[in-house]
Motif scaffolding. Structure first.
Motif, PDB file in Angstrom:
ATOM      1  N   ASN A 143      -9.668  -3.196 -11.071  1.00 49.93           N
ATOM      2  CA  ASN A 143      -9.861  -2.547 -12.472  1.00 49.93           C
ATOM      3  C   ASN A 143      -8.894  -1.608 -12.335  1.00 49.93           C
ATOM      4  N   PHE A 144      -7.711  -2.000 -11.986  1.00 47.81           N
ATOM      5  CA  PHE A 144      -6.844  -1.669 -12.034  1.00 47.81           C
ATOM      6  C   PHE A 144      -6.006  -1.204 -13.537  1.00 47.81           C
ATOM      7  N   PRO A 145      -5.433  -0.888 -13.567  1.00 47.77           N
ATOM      8  CA  PRO A 145      -4.599  -0.679 -15.023  1.00 47.77           C
ATOM      9  C   PRO A 145      -3.463  -1.836 -14.848  1.00 47.77           C
ATOM     10  N   ILE A 146      -3.190  -2.869 -15.527  1.00 48.18           N
ATOM     11  CA  ILE A 146      -1.776  -3.785 -15.658  1.00 48.18           C
ATOM     12  C   ILE A 146      -0.740  -3.771 -16.415  1.00 48.18           C
ATOM     13  N   TYR A 147       0.755  -3.297 -15.423  1.00 53.17           N
ATOM     14  CA  TYR A 147       1.722  -3.280 -16.514  1.00 53.17           C
ATOM     15  C   TYR A 147       2.889  -4.151 -15.912  1.00 53.17           C
ATOM     16  N   ALA A 148       3.556  -4.890 -17.024  1.00 54.99           N
ATOM     17  CA  ALA A 148       4.610  -5.788 -17.147  1.00 54.99           C
ATOM     18  C   ALA A 148       5.399  -4.959 -16.173  1.00 54.99           C
ATOM     19  N   LEU A 178      -1.103  10.229  -9.639  1.00 55.20           N
ATOM     20  CA  LEU A 178      -2.091  10.026 -11.787  1.00 55.20           C
ATOM     21  C   LEU A 178      -3.346   9.329 -10.523  1.00 55.20           C
ATOM     22  N   LYS A 179      -3.600   9.672  -9.310  1.00 54.57           N
ATOM     23  CA  LYS A 179      -4.277   9.869  -8.351  1.00 54.57           C
ATOM     24  C   LYS A 179      -5.220   8.221  -8.692  1.00 54.57           C
ATOM     25  N   ILE A 180      -4.852   7.766  -8.889  1.00 58.92           N
ATOM     26  CA  ILE A 180      -5.516   5.884  -9.105  1.00 58.92           C
ATOM     27  C   ILE A 180      -5.119   5.104  -8.265  1.00 58.92           C
ATOM     28  N   ASP A 181      -6.866   4.325  -8.766  1.00 66.00           N
ATOM     29  CA  ASP A 181      -6.582   4.128  -6.891  1.00 66.00           C
ATOM     30  C   ASP A 181      -5.925   2.308  -6.645  1.00 66.00           C
ATOM     31  N   GLY A 182      -5.038   1.613  -7.982  1.00 66.54           N
ATOM     32  CA  GLY A 182      -4.442   0.385  -7.266  1.00 66.54           C
ATOM     33  C   GLY A 182      -3.492   0.248  -8.646  1.00 66.54           C
ATOM     34  N   ILE A 183      -2.449  -0.670  -9.010  1.00 61.90           N
ATOM     35  CA  ILE A 183      -1.657  -0.777 -10.204  1.00 61.90           C
ATOM     36  C   ILE A 183      -1.987  -2.430  -9.831  1.00 61.90           C
ATOM     37  N   ASN A 184      -1.898  -3.026 -11.028  1.00 64.59           N
ATOM     38  CA  ASN A 184      -1.270  -4.331 -10.879  1.00 64.59           C
ATOM     39  C   ASN A 184       0.133  -4.422 -11.772  1.00 64.59           C
ATOM     40  N   LEU A 185       0.555  -5.641 -11.035  1.00 62.91           N
ATOM     41  CA  LEU A 185       2.797  -5.626 -11.947  1.00 62.91           C
ATOM     42  C   LEU A 185       2.558  -7.380 -11.830  1.00 62.91           C
ATOM     43  N   PHE A 235       1.044  -1.434  -0.168  1.00 57.28           N
ATOM     44  CA  PHE A 235      -0.239   0.025  -0.556  1.00 57.28           C
ATOM     45  C   PHE A 235       1.013   0.793   0.567  1.00 57.28           C
ATOM     46  N   VAL A 236       0.563   1.670  -1.436  1.00 56.03           N
ATOM     47  CA  VAL A 236       1.287   3.735  -0.631  1.00 56.03           C
ATOM     48  C   VAL A 236       0.042   4.801  -1.018  1.00 56.03           C
ATOM     49  N   ASN A 237      -0.115   4.732   0.748  1.00 56.39           N
ATOM     50  CA  ASN A 237      -0.935   5.913   1.554  1.00 56.39           C
ATOM     51  C   ASN A 237      -2.097   4.193   1.516  1.00 56.39           C
ATOM     52  N   ASP A 238      -3.579   4.410   0.150  1.00 55.64           N
ATOM     53  CA  ASP A 238      -4.567   3.181   0.949  1.00 55.64           C
ATOM     54  C   ASP A 238      -4.649   2.715  -0.531  1.00 55.64           C
ATOM     55  N   SER A 239      -3.249   3.288  -1.837  1.00 57.04           N
ATOM     56  CA  SER A 239      -3.086   2.403  -2.671  1.00 57.04           C
ATOM     57  C   SER A 239      -2.908   1.298  -2.874  1.00 57.04           C
ATOM     58  N   PRO A 240      -3.512  -0.188  -3.487  1.00 53.76           N
ATOM     59  CA  PRO A 240      -2.367  -0.679  -3.733  1.00 53.76           C
ATOM     60  C   PRO A 240      -1.558  -1.059  -4.707  1.00 53.76           C
ATOM     61  N   ILE A 241      -0.492  -1.639  -4.512  1.00 51.57           N
ATOM     62  CA  ILE A 241       1.246  -2.015  -6.141  1.00 51.57           C
ATOM     63  C   ILE A 241       0.077  -3.543  -5.647  1.00 51.57           C
ATOM     64  N   ILE A 242       0.130  -4.327  -6.719  1.00 47.68           N
ATOM     65  CA  ILE A 242       0.145  -5.714  -6.785  1.00 47.68           C
ATOM     66  C   ILE A 242       0.631  -6.528  -6.844  1.00 47.68           C
ATOM     67  N   TYR A 290       2.601  -4.440   4.114  1.00 45.47           N
ATOM     68  CA  TYR A 290       3.329  -4.094   3.183  1.00 45.47           C
ATOM     69  C   TYR A 290       2.615  -2.829   3.242  1.00 45.47           C
ATOM     70  N   HIS A 291       3.692  -1.484   3.256  1.00 45.66           N
ATOM     71  CA  HIS A 291       3.004   0.020   3.375  1.00 45.66           C
ATOM     72  C   HIS A 291       4.376   0.339   3.192  1.00 45.66           C
ATOM     73  N   ILE A 292       4.138   1.423   1.983  1.00 43.78           N
ATOM     74  CA  ILE A 292       5.461   2.140   1.796  1.00 43.78           C
ATOM     75  C   ILE A 292       5.421   3.609   2.326  1.00 43.78           C
ATOM     76  N   TYR A 293       6.811   4.459   3.228  1.00 41.46           N
ATOM     77  CA  TYR A 293       6.269   5.773   3.567  1.00 41.46           C
ATOM     78  C   TYR A 293       7.607   6.409   3.407  1.00 41.46           C
ATOM     79  N   TYR A 294       6.926   8.002   3.158  1.00 40.34           N
ATOM     80  CA  TYR A 294       8.272   8.755   3.437  1.00 40.34           C
ATOM     81  C   TYR A 294       8.975   9.113   4.634  1.00 40.34           C
ATOM     82  N   HIS A 295       9.787   8.921   4.945  1.00 40.97           N
ATOM     83  CA  HIS A 295      11.072   9.468   6.021  1.00 40.97           C
ATOM     84  C   HIS A 295      12.967   9.292   6.404  1.00 40.97           C
ATOM     85  N   LYS A 296      13.456  10.264   5.800  1.00 30.64           N
ATOM     86  CA  LYS A 296      14.714   9.783   5.512  1.00 30.64           C
ATOM     87  C   LYS A 296      14.499   8.155   4.298  1.00 30.64           C
TER      88      LYS A 296
END
Length: 198
Positions: free
Chosen positions: A22-27, A43-50, A5-12, A132-138
């Motif tokens: 309904n998330f976009p799919i990228y290789a 891009l304010k999308i709800d999520g991404i499929n990798l 999760f990045v904020n509440d948007s998943p990278i799957i 898992y979630h991503i956050y920014y600190h140093k």
């Protein structure tokens, strides 16, 4: 499959070609780490499929760009089948925290729940899920949180760890959980869903 999760948007990260959302799919091989974060952040999308041809290899490559922060926490159930939540920064959450040097994830989970909630005599039942979630600190960090199901027979008053910004600690009835989850994080919903699935 891995879900970050990045904020509440998943990278799957998935090796399945079956479309389950309904998330976009990228290789994975065709997109850079920076592009993934740019798309999810800007891009304010709800999520991404990798899509990954080698899921474990691609996951390791992705993680190599991040500082991994191990953490542990608990979903605590009492004798009335109520669940323990904390309230921090105007959001309902589950107690968790960093794993200290020399600690096992199980010991860290119990310690963090006890410290944040003013509870004792917890019984660790079993692992639930790892989130898992991503956050920014140093830099860019990936918090890897090991979640455990715990049981409590605590009848004493709970005490929020205010120095950690926690203002409320409470056991919540099952009938209250859906409302609580409306004001919580996506990874907390994931923990609860895995708990419900047994």
């Amino acid at each position: 499959m891995y879900k970050v999760f990045v904020n509440d948007s998943p990278i799957i990260f998935t090796s399945s070609q079956k479309k389950e959302n309904n998330f976009p799919i990228y290789a994975f091989d065709d997109i850079s780490f920076d592009d993934v974060l740019h798309k999810i952040n800007n891009l304010k999308i709800d999520g991404i499929n990798l899509y990954c041809t080698d899921l474990l290899r691609d996951w390791k490559i992705f993680c190599s760009h991040l500082n991994i922060i191990p953490a542990a926490g608990g979903l605590v159930v009492n004798q009335k089948k109520e669940l323990l939540f904390i309230y921090r920064n105007n959001i309902w959450d589950l107690p968790k925290g960093w794993i200290e040097q020399g600690e096992t994830k199980e010991i860290a989970a119990i310690r963090e729940v006890e410290e944040e909630c003013g509870i004792s005599n917890l019984k660790l039942v079993k692992p639930i899920v790892t989130t898992y979630h991503i956050y920014y600190h140093k830099g860019i960090n990936l918090k890897k949180t090991y979640w455990f199901l715990m049981k409590s027979e605590n009848n004493k008053k709970l005490t929020p760890q205010t120095e950690e910004g926690i203002t409320k600690v409470a056991f919540k009835k099952v009938s209250e959980i859906n409302e609580i989850l409306q004001n919580s994080y996506a990874n907390i919903k994931l923990v609860y869903d895995n708990y419900q699935q047994g």
